[in-house]
Scaffold this motif. Structure first.
Motif, PDB file in Angstrom:
ATOM      1  N   ALA A  53       0.886  -1.093   0.003  1.00  0.00           N
ATOM      2  CA  ALA A  53      -0.158   0.081   0.086  1.00  0.00           C
ATOM      3  C   ALA A  53       0.912   0.986  -0.021  1.00  0.00           C
ATOM      4  CB  ALA A  53      -0.889  -0.010   1.308  1.00  0.00           C
ATOM      5  N   HIS A  56       2.539   1.684  -3.505  1.00  0.00           N
ATOM      6  CA  HIS A  56       1.621   2.334  -4.375  1.00  0.00           C
ATOM      7  C   HIS A  56       1.229   3.614  -4.180  1.00  0.00           C
ATOM      8  CE1 HIS A  56      -1.773   2.345  -7.337  1.00  0.00           C
ATOM      9  NE2 HIS A  56      -2.363   3.020  -6.387  1.00  0.00           N
ATOM     10  N   ALA A  57       1.172   4.090  -2.874  1.00  0.00           N
ATOM     11  CA  ALA A  57       0.945   5.579  -2.626  1.00  0.00           C
ATOM     12  C   ALA A  57       2.276   6.539  -3.087  1.00  0.00           C
ATOM     13  CB  ALA A  57       0.733   5.801  -1.307  1.00  0.00           C
ATOM     14  N   ALA A  60       2.173   6.842  -6.689  1.00  0.00           N
ATOM     15  CA  ALA A  60       1.278   7.811  -7.337  1.00  0.00           C
ATOM     16  C   ALA A  60       1.650   9.053  -6.910  1.00  0.00           C
ATOM     17  CB  ALA A  60       0.001   7.519  -6.601  1.00  0.00           C
ATOM     18  N   PHE A  61       2.278   9.444  -6.032  1.00  0.00           N
ATOM     19  CA  PHE A  61       2.919  10.755  -5.346  1.00  0.00           C
ATOM     20  C   PHE A  61       4.158  11.005  -6.704  1.00  0.00           C
ATOM     21  CE2 PHE A  61       5.906  13.566  -2.960  1.00  0.00           C
ATOM     22  CZ  PHE A  61       5.265  14.425  -3.005  1.00  0.00           C
ATOM     23  N   LEU A  82       1.473  16.495  -0.302  1.00  0.00           N
ATOM     24  CA  LEU A  82       1.224  14.945   0.167  1.00  0.00           C
ATOM     25  C   LEU A  82       0.787  15.112   1.594  1.00  0.00           C
ATOM     26  CD1 LEU A  82       2.008  11.935   0.309  1.00  0.00           C
ATOM     27  CD2 LEU A  82       4.201  12.619   1.174  1.00  0.00           C
ATOM     28  N   THR A  87      -2.192   8.909   4.067  1.00  0.00           N
ATOM     29  CA  THR A  87      -1.784   7.950   3.445  1.00  0.00           C
ATOM     30  C   THR A  87      -1.736   6.606   4.505  1.00  0.00           C
ATOM     31  OG1 THR A  87      -0.265   9.270   1.999  1.00  0.00           O
ATOM     32  CG2 THR A  87       0.203   7.049   2.404  1.00  0.00           C
ATOM     33  N   TRP A  90      -5.047   5.397   5.065  1.00  0.00           N
ATOM     34  CA  TRP A  90      -5.521   4.798   3.850  1.00  0.00           C
ATOM     35  C   TRP A  90      -4.958   3.125   4.093  1.00  0.00           C
ATOM     36  CZ3 TRP A  90      -2.535   3.170  -0.346  1.00  0.00           C
ATOM     37  CH2 TRP A  90      -3.303   2.568  -1.165  1.00  0.00           C
ATOM     38  N   LYS A  91      -3.825   3.059   4.262  1.00  0.00           N
ATOM     39  CA  LYS A  91      -3.187   1.661   4.349  1.00  0.00           C
ATOM     40  C   LYS A  91      -3.565   1.069   5.567  1.00  0.00           C
ATOM     41  CE  LYS A  91       0.346   1.801   6.926  1.00  0.00           C
ATOM     42  NZ  LYS A  91       0.608   1.400   8.365  1.00  0.00           N
TER      43      LYS A  91
END
Length: 463
Positions: A53, A56-57, A60-61, A82, A87, A90-91
């Motif tokens: 996770a 992936h974040a 994306a950043f 950010l 983040t 979410w994880k």
């Protein structure tokens, strides 16, 4: 004190343990699962899932940062910020959903969960310290699935600014500077992620190259990417401890000592089996070094005592543990099973990703096997081009005499998703002709697998 009698006791609720319990429940076996912490073990809570996770974040950043000034495909980001706390939340939400899912599956299988620290008193009995007292679980069969723990270094014990992967996945903010000790898959996965999130990262590795468990051809694209991300890699270097002020890492290399500024120091030098706190000394188990010795059925040296997962040795992979756990449950149910997997995929979620199944070319040669090697670059793959990342290749290793596939590897963006196809090819005893005659969808990364097999046969079409 509560006394519980069951047919199967599973000690440890990680991938190997909870899958063993779920499968046992499906087979109608009365099962008790003992777990001190959260269901899912290291992988679900502080390993595989949360790290992916975060990766992936970070991707994306980093992609958004790259598009701030415009991109080749016409995307421009005007404002960039950010919110790392979001983040992490979410994880954590993903982990919580999966925790609940595991609990639901165990409940469906009528598995009784006893939460607390379990310690074996003999080969049939476990003493569990729960919040409400002590439970004693007696069982006909016992599965030990206690997993593994991060390894510390004597001169860099965990604490303060020295962290393991567990703490790295729950940092309150992205550190300005991060030193990573160890250039294996854990260190590089997290080091790359934090570099993409804005940290200045330095990697310290005692070996003479990164990812020493993978062959050099596979790791070369990763090394180039590390340089492109501004990550400094110190090879043949030893982490000698903290500086006097504790805000830097002392590194010895070539007889010289330097200090690397680091708000956090991530020690990622491997994992060790968790054998020290569940009553191992009360069991008469044969050991293989620090690991519990098992046979091809995951049976230990004690009758009806089984062991699965990291506590039994390499490869320390969640999917190996799951397969072992399911198999043991079926053996307890009376089925005849052996753990003889032709291939267990190993995936490194670096940038680019690496996947390897079976033998590498070097391993085939070391085994005295004359091999055919087929390789195809993603630079010639249409789907890789459309993804904006055509670094890397797919490679197939096969016997020269009968074309039996011995190993398959790939390095490139998104190649982790090819691991199932690679593993299936080896599990089914495929030959180069089988892969070459299978129609692969266009445009996909899997076409590189197809083309590599054609190349191994001397029939390459697109090179």
């Amino acid at each position: 004190m509560t006394e519980i009698t069951t047919r199967l006791l599973v000690l440890g609720g990680g991938p190997g343990g909870y899958v063993a319990a779920i499968r046992a429940g499906q087979l109608g076996i009365d099962t008790v699962l003992v777990e001190e912490q959260k269901l899912g073990g290291t992988c679900l809570n502080v390993g595989c899932i949360p790290s992916k996770a975060l990766i992936h974040a970070a991707d994306a950043f980093h992609a958004a940062v790259g598009q701030a000034g415009g991109s080749p495909f016409g995307v421009t980001v005007a404002e960039l910020r950010l919110d790392f706390a979001r983040t992490v939340a979410w994880k954590d939400g993903i982990v919580a959903r999966l925790n609940a899912g595991v609990a639901s599956l165990l409940k469906r299988g009528r598995v009784k969960i006893v939460r607390g620290r379990g310690s074996m008193t003999d080969g049939k009995t476990c003493r569990v310290e729960t919040d409400t007292g002590v439970d004693t679980v007696s069982a006909e069969h016992v599965v030990i699935a206690t997993g593994s723990l991060p390894m510390a270094l004597p001169n860099l014990p965990f604490g303060g600014n020295v962290i393991s992967s567990t703490e790295a996945l729950s940092l309150p903010a992205v550190p300005g500077t991060l030193a990573v000790v160890g250039a294996g898959y854990i260190g590089l996965e997290l080091g790359i992620a934090f570099a993409k999130l804005g940290a200045r990262v330095t990697v310290v590795e005692m070996a003479d190259r990164i990812l020493p468990l993978y062959d050099a051809d596979l790791t070369r694209p990763v090394a180039r990417r590390l340089a492109g991300l501004g990550i400094e890699v110190l090879l043949g270097a030893r982490a000698a401890g903290l500086s006097e002020g504790g805000d830097a890492l002392r590194v010895e290399s070539g007889g010289a000592v330097r200090e690397i500024a680091a708000e956090k120091i991530l020690v990622a030098v491997g994992r060790k089996p968790r054998t020290g706190d569940f009553g191992l000394d009360q069991l008469d188990l044969d050991m293989s070094g620090p690991f519990i010795r098992i046979d091809e059925r995951c049976a230990t040296s004690m009758r009806n005592v089984w062991a699965v997962g990291d506590v039994t040795g390499e490869p320390m992979l969640a999917h190996r543990a799951m397969a072992q756990g399911a198999m043991v449950a079926e053996i307890v149910a009376g089925r005849k099973r052996l753990f003889q997997k032709a291939a267990i995929p190993a995936v490194c979620f670096t940038d680019p990703e690496i996947v390897s199944v079976g033998l590498s070319p070097e391993e085939a040669r070391a085994a005295g096997i004359e091999a055919r090697i087929g390789q195809f670059p993603f630079a010639a793959n249409g789907r890789a081009m459309t993804l904006g990342s055509d670094e890397g290749f797919a490679r197939v290793v096969a016997r020269a005499d009968n074309h039996l596939v011995l190993g398959i590897q790939a390095v490139g963006a998104g190649v982790s998703e090819l691991s199932a196809a690679f593993g299936l090819a080896l599990e089914m005893g495929s030959r180069l002709e089988d892969i070459a005659d299978t129609i692969h969808a266009h445009p996909t990364l899997g076409e590189a697998f197809h083309e590599a097999s054609l190349t191994g046969l001397g029939q390459g079409l697109h090179m």
